[in-house]
Design a protein around this motif. Sequence first.
Motif, PDB file in Angstrom:
ATOM      1  N   HIS A 171       7.162   2.115  -1.419  1.00  0.00           N
ATOM      2  CA  HIS A 171       6.228   2.975  -0.681  1.00  0.00           C
ATOM      3  C   HIS A 171       4.772   2.797  -1.085  1.00  0.00           C
ATOM      4  O   HIS A 171       3.904   3.364  -0.442  1.00  0.00           O
ATOM      5  CB  HIS A 171       6.539   4.456  -0.960  1.00  0.00           C
ATOM      6  CG  HIS A 171       7.913   4.883  -0.547  1.00  0.00           C
ATOM      7  ND1 HIS A 171       8.397   6.146  -0.801  1.00  0.00           N
ATOM      8  CD2 HIS A 171       8.907   4.235   0.109  1.00  0.00           C
ATOM      9  CE1 HIS A 171       9.638   6.251  -0.335  1.00  0.00           C
ATOM     10  NE2 HIS A 171       9.962   5.099   0.207  1.00  0.00           N
ATOM     11  N   SER A 172       4.508   2.134  -2.217  1.00  0.00           N
ATOM     12  CA  SER A 172       3.236   2.407  -2.886  1.00  0.00           C
ATOM     13  C   SER A 172       2.175   1.314  -2.829  1.00  0.00           C
ATOM     14  O   SER A 172       1.191   1.387  -3.572  1.00  0.00           O
ATOM     15  CB  SER A 172       3.489   2.821  -4.337  1.00  0.00           C
ATOM     16  OG  SER A 172       4.142   1.795  -5.031  1.00  0.00           O
ATOM     17  N   ILE A 173       2.308   0.319  -1.957  1.00  0.00           N
ATOM     18  CA  ILE A 173       1.214  -0.667  -1.889  1.00  0.00           C
ATOM     19  C   ILE A 173      -0.096   0.078  -1.561  1.00  0.00           C
ATOM     20  O   ILE A 173      -0.132   0.899  -0.650  1.00  0.00           O
ATOM     21  CB  ILE A 173       1.510  -1.801  -0.872  1.00  0.00           C
ATOM     22  CG1 ILE A 173       0.374  -2.833  -0.921  1.00  0.00           C
ATOM     23  CG2 ILE A 173       1.746  -1.289   0.554  1.00  0.00           C
ATOM     24  CD1 ILE A 173       0.669  -4.124  -0.184  1.00  0.00           C
ATOM     25  N   GLY A 174      -1.111  -0.184  -2.360  1.00  0.00           N
ATOM     26  CA  GLY A 174      -2.398   0.502  -2.166  1.00  0.00           C
ATOM     27  C   GLY A 174      -2.531   1.765  -2.997  1.00  0.00           C
ATOM     28  O   GLY A 174      -3.625   2.315  -3.119  1.00  0.00           O
ATOM     29  N   GLY A 175      -1.420   2.242  -3.573  1.00  0.00           N
ATOM     30  CA  GLY A 175      -1.480   3.403  -4.469  1.00  0.00           C
ATOM     31  C   GLY A 175      -2.200   3.005  -5.751  1.00  0.00           C
ATOM     32  O   GLY A 175      -2.167   1.838  -6.137  1.00  0.00           O
TER      33      GLY A 175
END
Length: 406
Positions: A171-175
């Motif tokens: 879920h976390s690309i760019g997080g």
Amino acid sequence: MKISFAPPRIDEKIINSVTEALKSGWITTGPRTKLFEKKLAEYCGIKNVVCLNSATAGLELILRWFGVQEGDEVILPAYTYSATANVVIHCGATPVFVDVNNDFSISIEKISKVITDRTKVIMPVDFGGLPCDYDAINSLVNSDSVLSMFNPQTENQKKLNRILVLSDAAHSIGGKYKGRRAGALTDVSVFSFHAVKNLTTAEGGAIMLNLPYPFDNEDIYKEIVIKSLHGQTKDALSKTKPGAWRYDIVEAGYKFNMTDIQAAIGLVELERYELETLPARKFICEYYRQKLSGFEWADLPIQMDGYRESSYHLFPLRINSVSEDERDRIIALISEKEIAVNVHFIPIPMMSFYKNKGYDISDYPQTYNYYSREISLPVYYGLKTDEMDFLVENLKECVESVLNAR
Ligand SMILES: *Cc1c(COP(=O)(O)O)cnc(C)c1O
């Protein structure tokens, strides 16, 4: 007004990029996939990325690479999508579930209670796009008491000489975490580019390699690429060069490669990710936050704090003090208005396969509590404020009607 949950952004740019890939005559793994790997590495501030046909494939490949097998244990949250646990089963190992914190992340305190001399890997999940506390997890696996328990069996386990931290970063690309991006926060992270994810290639995934010394991530990259394609020493593109027909099979590898058609979508998605996709998703989540903050029944998700920020993949709203049954009734009512909402996730110990193996949801009370009250609201590029207004108004009516019916 009909509202979908997470439609992909398919516009002229995507269609043209895919058309160019088709017209190029090269449709399987080739120059576009390699370019996409390079751009992903740049975006996350690491050097080596392997693109594959899914995140599930990436997670399994890394477990296999590390030599996870029967008799080994892998620690993961009870509150995640089944892919995270299924890959452990594929390897013949035992998933050890752990309860979660209020921000949906795996409880580090509870991890430390279930580590044994059989533990080989910890798989934290960046739920909804919010990175876990990786400094705490990484220091736990490097602590003296945990190091002294580690019992390495394979060459790679001996080389690392501690528990591997494999982040399910689906879920976390760019997080972000302490100024660094997801993908660069621990040993290995795996992104998903499935159709509903923040950045899509229709289906796809990527392994982000960030292993410590003495590993050479460039060497691991080559090893993983070979593993992902039958254990074959040459990929399809290099085999098409005149005279370069001979190849060898060095192991019984898998068939997990990404195609250039998928990469053609991913390249467009990545190029506009930071300046278009992420700000739009953040705006939507902040809009919900502002609209819902006045309601006593609304338990708003943590998406940012002093040291990290979500990629805004989900808006996992919880309704205060409702039962699972009441939550289900709220969803049934709002669905009648043609508004699509969702639940992330049905905890793994509640699934038949895992129940039959003896796992019991009552061992994970926080997971059940959050699941039973959770309703994910739509978040996607192009969702309009009047649609969100309509949604919130209807949600309010549905929640109040269920609460008043008590
Ligand atoms: C989507 C998802 C996966 C699997 O991703 P695929 O690319 O579909 O294999 C794994 N873990 C979580 C938490 C997910 O949401």
